[in-house]
Write an enzyme that holds these catalytic residues in place. Structure first.
Site, PDB file in Angstrom:
ATOM      1  CB  THR A  82      51.069   2.373 106.631  1.00 58.44           C
ATOM      2  OG1 THR A  82      50.389   2.822 107.745  1.00 58.44           O
ATOM      3  CG2 THR A  82      50.981   0.862 107.090  1.00 58.44           C
ATOM      4  CG  ASP A 262      50.332   0.508 118.324  1.00 58.80           C
ATOM      5  OD1 ASP A 262      50.987  -0.100 117.526  1.00 58.80           O
ATOM      6  OD2 ASP A 262      49.148   0.921 118.215  1.00 58.80           O
TER       7      ASP A 262
HETATM    8  C1  0GY Z   1      49.196  -0.399 114.627  1.00 59.94           C
HETATM    9  C2  0GY Z   1      47.786   0.194 114.153  1.00 59.94           C
HETATM   10  C3  0GY Z   1      47.615   1.024 113.117  1.00 59.94           C
HETATM   11  C4  0GY Z   1      48.692   1.737 112.311  1.00 59.94           C
HETATM   12  C5  0GY Z   1      49.925   1.083 111.918  1.00 59.94           C
HETATM   13  O1  0GY Z   1      51.442   0.965 110.405  1.00 59.94           O
HETATM   14  C6  0GY Z   1      50.521   1.732 110.777  1.00 59.94           C
HETATM   15  O2  0GY Z   1      50.350   2.765 110.285  1.00 59.94           O
HETATM   16  O3  0GY Z   1      50.153  -0.073 112.182  1.00 59.94           O
HETATM   17  C7  0GY Z   1      46.432   1.589 112.947  1.00 59.94           C
HETATM   18  O4  0GY Z   1      46.163   2.522 112.309  1.00 59.94           O
HETATM   19  O5  0GY Z   1      45.333   0.775 113.334  1.00 59.94           O
HETATM   20  O6  0GY Z   1      49.755  -1.383 114.608  1.00 59.94           O
HETATM   21  O7  0GY Z   1      50.139   0.627 114.747  1.00 59.94           O
END
Ligand code: 0GY
Length: 309
Positions: A82, A262
């Site tokens: 994100t 992850d």
């Molecule tokens: C993950 C979990 C997280 C973040 C994101 O794209 C992201 O920012 O996925 C989170 O903060 O729980 O799957 O990496």
């Protein structure tokens, strides 16, 4: 491996990825796929999105590929993080530089053109991610997401959904109306202090049971665990409170599960996991070699390299 300095100011308290992962004791089967990982920047080459909710450390493709080789994975599925919004450049660059060893999951807006989708496809993208975790993204109307889902369905892509367990009832109708294969991140983030056979997790299991197009990543014990990384010796796993949840999903739906590190583990607050230890978690949730092969090789291949099946 070393953590590079970013041109961006990191979110206060940000934990950088663990630069000296152990060599796992568990030997991954040949062809194993790390089906959930990210790249962050590097920010100087791929600036973070203005609308981001956090600013991470740099964690680029070279470090991801070094980790892949160190742990014994053959391939990666790189999920758009994100912090890069809908600018998929860093993820695409990593896929293109991987020599066919990485495929991607993108974030797109309604305004994406067919030509842009085609470019993403050629770079290796096979899915889009819809994120419902409020601390990570601003709200996107469901009709916009449904329109995107219909368009990417024609490319043979799937939808990855990220949400928290308490939001599943409200999102149920939308999720069950999606026309594609639907992959849930991190088992829908169950509260693992609740019983594995209690109503909250049963709703998630029902979601999978009643909808054969729904898959789950049995990833992120480090995010879900309350007991934490400390193993108690003997057969006790690190993150042992997550084991019953993940094992239940793997054993009930062996053909619809995926696993990923992850890496580089965005937004962890308490500790940064040793990715070698995370790999050693796998045999606790997939105890037979058949389950391991499905989880790590056959299932991700069906979704991301279908031309090989
Ligand atoms: C993950 C979990 C997280 C973040 C994101 O794209 C992201 O920012 O996925 C989170 O903060 O729980 O799957 O990496």
């Amino acid at each position: 491996m070393s953590v590079a300095a970013s041109t961006f100011e990191k979110t206060p308290g940000w934990l950088d990825w663990f630069a000296g992962p152990s060599t796992p004791v568990f030997q991954l089967p040949p062809g194993a796929v790390d089906a959930h990982c990210h790249v962050f920047g590097p920010g100087a080459a791929f600036p973070f999105a203005p609308e981001r909710k956090y600013t991470p450390c740099d964690a680029g493709k070279a470090q991801l590929f070094a980790l892949r080789d160190h742990l014994g994975f053959s391939r990666n599925v790189i999920v758009q993080a994100t912090c890069h919004g809908a600018d998929n450049s860093a993820m695409i660059d990593a896929c293109r530089s991987s020599g066919g060893k990485a495929r991607g999951v993108a974030t797109v807006r309604r305004s994406v053109t067919d030509a842009q989708l085609q470019v993403l496809h050629e770079a290796g993208v096979r899915g889009v991610r819809f994120n419902f975790v409020k601390r990570l993204v601003d709200f996107t109307p469901k009709d916009e997401l449904m329109e995107i889902a219909a368009r990417i369905d024609t490319l043979g892509w799937h939808v990855v959904i990220y949400f928290e367990a308490q939001d599943l009832p409200e999102l149920w109708d939308f999720f069950t109306a999606l026309p594609t294969t639907v992959v849930v991140d991190h088992m829908g983030r169950p509260d693992v202090t609740r019983p594995v056979d209690g109503p909250e997790f049963e709703l998630f299991l029902r979601f999978m049971r009643e909808h054969p197009n729904v898959w789950s990543k049995v990833s992120c014990p480090e995010r879900l665990s309350v007991s934490g990384p400390k193993a108690l010796g003997g057969e006790q796993a690190a993150y042992r409170d997550v084991v019953p949840f993940a094992r239940k999903v793997v054993e009930t739906f062996p053909d619809r599960v995926l696993w990923g590190t992850d890496w580089p583990h965005p937004n962890l607050k308490d500790h940064m996991p040793d990715d070698g230890l995370l790999v050693d978690f796998i045999p606790h949730i997939a105890p037979t070699s058949e389950l391991q092969r499905k989880l790590l090789v056959d299932n991700p291949k069906r979704l991301y390299w279908p031309e090989e099946t």
